[in-house]
Scaffold this motif. Structure first.
Motif, PDB file in Angstrom:
ATOM      1  N   PRO A  72       0.791  -1.224   0.000  1.00 39.16           N
ATOM      2  CA  PRO A  72       0.000   0.000   0.000  1.00 39.16           C
ATOM      3  C   PRO A  72       0.828   1.282   0.000  1.00 39.16           C
ATOM      4  O   PRO A  72       0.306   2.347  -0.289  1.00 39.16           O
ATOM      5  CB  PRO A  72      -0.840  -0.088   1.271  1.00 39.16           C
ATOM      6  N   ASN A  73       2.118   1.170   0.295  1.00 38.05           N
ATOM      7  CA  ASN A  73       2.977   2.350   0.238  1.00 38.05           C
ATOM      8  C   ASN A  73       3.429   2.659  -1.182  1.00 38.05           C
ATOM      9  O   ASN A  73       3.946   3.740  -1.441  1.00 38.05           O
ATOM     10  CB  ASN A  73       4.199   2.157   1.140  1.00 38.05           C
ATOM     11  N   ILE A  74       3.242   1.699  -2.087  1.00 38.69           N
ATOM     12  CA  ILE A  74       3.653   1.892  -3.482  1.00 38.69           C
ATOM     13  C   ILE A  74       2.447   2.012  -4.403  1.00 38.69           C
ATOM     14  O   ILE A  74       2.347   2.928  -5.208  1.00 38.69           O
ATOM     15  CB  ILE A  74       4.575   0.740  -3.941  1.00 38.69           C
ATOM     16  N   ASP A  75       1.509   1.070  -4.302  1.00 45.18           N
ATOM     17  CA  ASP A  75       0.338   1.046  -5.180  1.00 45.18           C
ATOM     18  C   ASP A  75      -0.811   0.373  -4.438  1.00 45.18           C
ATOM     19  O   ASP A  75      -0.770  -0.835  -4.202  1.00 45.18           O
ATOM     20  CB  ASP A  75       0.668   0.277  -6.464  1.00 45.18           C
ATOM     21  N   VAL A  76      -1.842   1.159  -4.112  1.00 43.71           N
ATOM     22  CA  VAL A  76      -2.975   0.612  -3.351  1.00 43.71           C
ATOM     23  C   VAL A  76      -3.931  -0.200  -4.215  1.00 43.71           C
ATOM     24  O   VAL A  76      -4.781  -0.907  -3.695  1.00 43.71           O
ATOM     25  CB  VAL A  76      -3.766   1.724  -2.617  1.00 43.71           C
ATOM     26  N   ALA A  77      -3.777  -0.116  -5.543  1.00 42.47           N
ATOM     27  CA  ALA A  77      -4.686  -0.841  -6.444  1.00 42.47           C
ATOM     28  C   ALA A  77      -3.918  -1.397  -7.628  1.00 42.47           C
ATOM     29  O   ALA A  77      -4.103  -0.974  -8.769  1.00 42.47           O
ATOM     30  CB  ALA A  77      -5.811   0.077  -6.911  1.00 42.47           C
ATOM     31  N   PRO A  78      -3.050  -2.393  -7.383  1.00 43.85           N
ATOM     32  CA  PRO A  78      -2.340  -2.986  -8.521  1.00 43.85           C
ATOM     33  C   PRO A  78      -3.331  -3.651  -9.467  1.00 43.85           C
ATOM     34  O   PRO A  78      -4.433  -4.017  -9.080  1.00 43.85           O
ATOM     35  CB  PRO A  78      -1.423  -4.017  -7.860  1.00 43.85           C
ATOM     36  N   ARG A  79      -2.936  -3.793 -10.706  1.00 41.60           N
ATOM     37  CA  ARG A  79      -3.811  -4.399 -11.717  1.00 41.60           C
ATOM     38  C   ARG A  79      -4.222  -5.795 -11.277  1.00 41.60           C
ATOM     39  O   ARG A  79      -3.390  -6.606 -10.886  1.00 41.60           O
ATOM     40  CB  ARG A  79      -3.056  -4.444 -13.047  1.00 41.60           C
ATOM     41  N   MET A  80      -5.531  -6.031 -11.310  1.00 39.04           N
ATOM     42  CA  MET A  80      -6.079  -7.321 -10.905  1.00 39.04           C
ATOM     43  C   MET A  80      -7.422  -7.513 -11.579  1.00 39.04           C
ATOM     44  O   MET A  80      -8.030  -6.558 -12.053  1.00 39.04           O
ATOM     45  CB  MET A  80      -6.245  -7.396  -9.381  1.00 39.04           C
ATOM     46  N   SER A  81      -7.889  -8.733 -11.615  1.00 34.99           N
ATOM     47  CA  SER A  81      -9.224  -9.034 -12.124  1.00 34.99           C
ATOM     48  C   SER A  81     -10.209  -9.029 -10.967  1.00 34.99           C
ATOM     49  O   SER A  81      -9.836  -9.278  -9.818  1.00 34.99           O
ATOM     50  CB  SER A  81      -9.239 -10.403 -12.799  1.00 34.99           C
ATOM     51  N   PRO A  82     -11.491  -8.759 -11.257  1.00 31.54           N
ATOM     52  CA  PRO A  82     -12.507  -8.829 -10.206  1.00 31.54           C
ATOM     53  C   PRO A  82     -12.555 -10.218  -9.586  1.00 31.54           C
ATOM     54  O   PRO A  82     -12.239 -11.214 -10.239  1.00 31.54           O
ATOM     55  CB  PRO A  82     -13.810  -8.529 -10.952  1.00 31.54           C
ATOM     56  N   PHE A  83     -12.962 -10.270  -8.330  1.00 30.34           N
ATOM     57  CA  PHE A  83     -13.042 -11.544  -7.629  1.00 30.34           C
ATOM     58  C   PHE A  83     -14.348 -11.610  -6.845  1.00 30.34           C
ATOM     59  O   PHE A  83     -14.902 -10.587  -6.439  1.00 30.34           O
ATOM     60  CB  PHE A  83     -11.825 -11.743  -6.706  1.00 30.34           C
ATOM     61  N   PRO A  84     -14.882 -12.832  -6.635  1.00 32.85           N
ATOM     62  CA  PRO A  84     -16.166 -12.972  -5.934  1.00 32.85           C
ATOM     63  C   PRO A  84     -16.016 -12.699  -4.443  1.00 32.85           C
ATOM     64  O   PRO A  84     -15.018 -13.086  -3.832  1.00 32.85           O
ATOM     65  CB  PRO A  84     -16.551 -14.425  -6.182  1.00 32.85           C
ATOM     66  N   VAL A  85     -17.029 -12.026  -3.870  1.00 38.46           N
ATOM     67  CA  VAL A  85     -17.053 -11.799  -2.420  1.00 38.46           C
ATOM     68  C   VAL A  85     -18.317 -12.353  -1.770  1.00 38.46           C
ATOM     69  O   VAL A  85     -18.347 -12.558  -0.563  1.00 38.46           O
ATOM     70  CB  VAL A  85     -16.865 -10.313  -2.042  1.00 38.46           C
ATOM     71  N   PHE A  86     -19.371 -12.594  -2.586  1.00 42.48           N
ATOM     72  CA  PHE A  86     -20.618 -13.136  -2.021  1.00 42.48           C
ATOM     73  C   PHE A  86     -21.484 -13.632  -3.166  1.00 42.48           C
ATOM     74  O   PHE A  86     -21.497 -13.052  -4.247  1.00 42.48           O
ATOM     75  CB  PHE A  86     -21.374 -12.056  -1.247  1.00 42.48           C
ATOM     76  N   GLN A  87     -22.250 -14.687  -2.884  1.00 42.01           N
ATOM     77  CA  GLN A  87     -23.239 -15.153  -3.849  1.00 42.01           C
ATOM     78  C   GLN A  87     -24.318 -15.940  -3.128  1.00 42.01           C
ATOM     79  O   GLN A  87     -24.022 -16.719  -2.215  1.00 42.01           O
ATOM     80  CB  GLN A  87     -22.583 -16.029  -4.923  1.00 42.01           C
ATOM     81  N   ASP A  88     -25.554 -15.686  -3.517  1.00 40.50           N
ATOM     82  CA  ASP A  88     -26.673 -16.519  -3.095  1.00 40.50           C
ATOM     83  C   ASP A  88     -27.600 -16.665  -4.295  1.00 40.50           C
ATOM     84  O   ASP A  88     -27.207 -16.351  -5.422  1.00 40.50           O
ATOM     85  CB  ASP A  88     -27.371 -15.968  -1.831  1.00 40.50           C
ATOM     86  N   GLU A  89     -28.825 -17.117  -4.085  1.00 38.33           N
ATOM     87  CA  GLU A  89     -29.731 -17.358  -5.204  1.00 38.33           C
ATOM     88  C   GLU A  89     -30.238 -16.072  -5.857  1.00 38.33           C
ATOM     89  O   GLU A  89     -30.792 -16.102  -6.953  1.00 38.33           O
ATOM     90  CB  GLU A  89     -30.924 -18.235  -4.763  1.00 38.33           C
ATOM     91  N   ARG A  90     -30.030 -14.914  -5.221  1.00 39.94           N
ATOM     92  CA  ARG A  90     -30.539 -13.650  -5.767  1.00 39.94           C
ATOM     93  C   ARG A  90     -29.471 -12.730  -6.349  1.00 39.94           C
ATOM     94  O   ARG A  90     -29.769 -11.920  -7.221  1.00 39.94           O
ATOM     95  CB  ARG A  90     -31.298 -12.886  -4.689  1.00 39.94           C
ATOM     96  N   VAL A  91     -28.231 -12.819  -5.832  1.00 38.75           N
ATOM     97  CA  VAL A  91     -27.213 -11.849  -6.236  1.00 38.75           C
ATOM     98  C   VAL A  91     -25.818 -12.469  -6.208  1.00 38.75           C
ATOM     99  O   VAL A  91     -25.539 -13.338  -5.375  1.00 38.75           O
ATOM    100  CB  VAL A  91     -27.248 -10.603  -5.319  1.00 38.75           C
ATOM    101  N   ARG A  92     -25.003 -12.034  -7.138  1.00 37.26           N
ATOM    102  CA  ARG A  92     -23.576 -12.350  -7.134  1.00 37.26           C
ATOM    103  C   ARG A  92     -22.841 -11.022  -6.976  1.00 37.26           C
ATOM    104  O   ARG A  92     -23.080 -10.078  -7.735  1.00 37.26           O
ATOM    105  CB  ARG A  92     -23.150 -13.038  -8.430  1.00 37.26           C
TER     106      ARG A  92
END
Length: 170
Positions: free
Chosen positions: A28-48
């Motif tokens: 975080p002292n160099i780059d707080v958002a390095p290049r990355m792909s989205p990743f899952p944080v939650f999923q149920d039958e209504r929302v991903r």
């Protein structure tokens, strides 16, 4: 809660920190958002729900979130500069809710020359938020159908100034 016999909100939700995917290394002292792909944080039958790191230094972590349902998709930028991670997360979404700042307002906040502390504030505002001139470009790059502006800075700007964001993306 007790007067109206409502449940304690703590009993309705389970809060936890979002873990970054294995292999994503961040300094975080160099780059707080390095290049990355989205990743899952939650999923149920209504929302991903998927997330990605966004640039809002010195804050770490700062996330943007995408909510996909049977009815469509919404991406919320959180506080961020114009960020490639966000563009990837928002690609093809129905709605992008994106923060925006008017840099001309920032430039007029302090007398010239600004003190070191004032310059630090200016640098933070300019580098950690998305200018009106760039927010439409972010939406266009992501191919979203609708751009909704939020976290308007300053709140007292005339509506015509905010509308310039959509004009710029055409």
């Amino acid at each position: 809660m007790r007067d109206s016999l409502k449940p304690d909100p703590h009993s309705l939700i389970a809060v936890h920190d979002i873990e970054l995917p294995v292999g994503i290394t961040v300094d975080p002292n160099i780059d707080v958002a390095p290049r990355m792909s989205p990743f899952p944080v939650f999923q149920d039958e209504r929302v991903r729900v998927t997330a990605t790191l966004v640039g809002h230094a010195p804050v770490f972590p700062a996330f943007a979130f995408r909510f996909d349902t049977a009815d469509g998709s919404v991406v919320v930028s959180g506080d961020t500069n114009a960020c490639d991670n966000l563009v990837e997360l928002a690609r093809g979404a129905d709605i992008l809710v994106h923060e925006v700042i008017d840099i001309s307002w920032v430039e007029g906040l302090f007398p010239d020359p600004p003190s070191p502390a004032q310059q630090a504030k200016i640098d933070h505002l300019v580098n950690s938020h998305t200018p009106i001139e760039d927010v439409g470009k972010v939406a266009e790059r992501a191919g979203v159908r609708t751009l909704v502006l939020t976290h308007l800075a300053p709140a007292h700007n005339p509506p015509e100034r905010w509308l310039e964001a959509s004009v710029l993306s055409l």
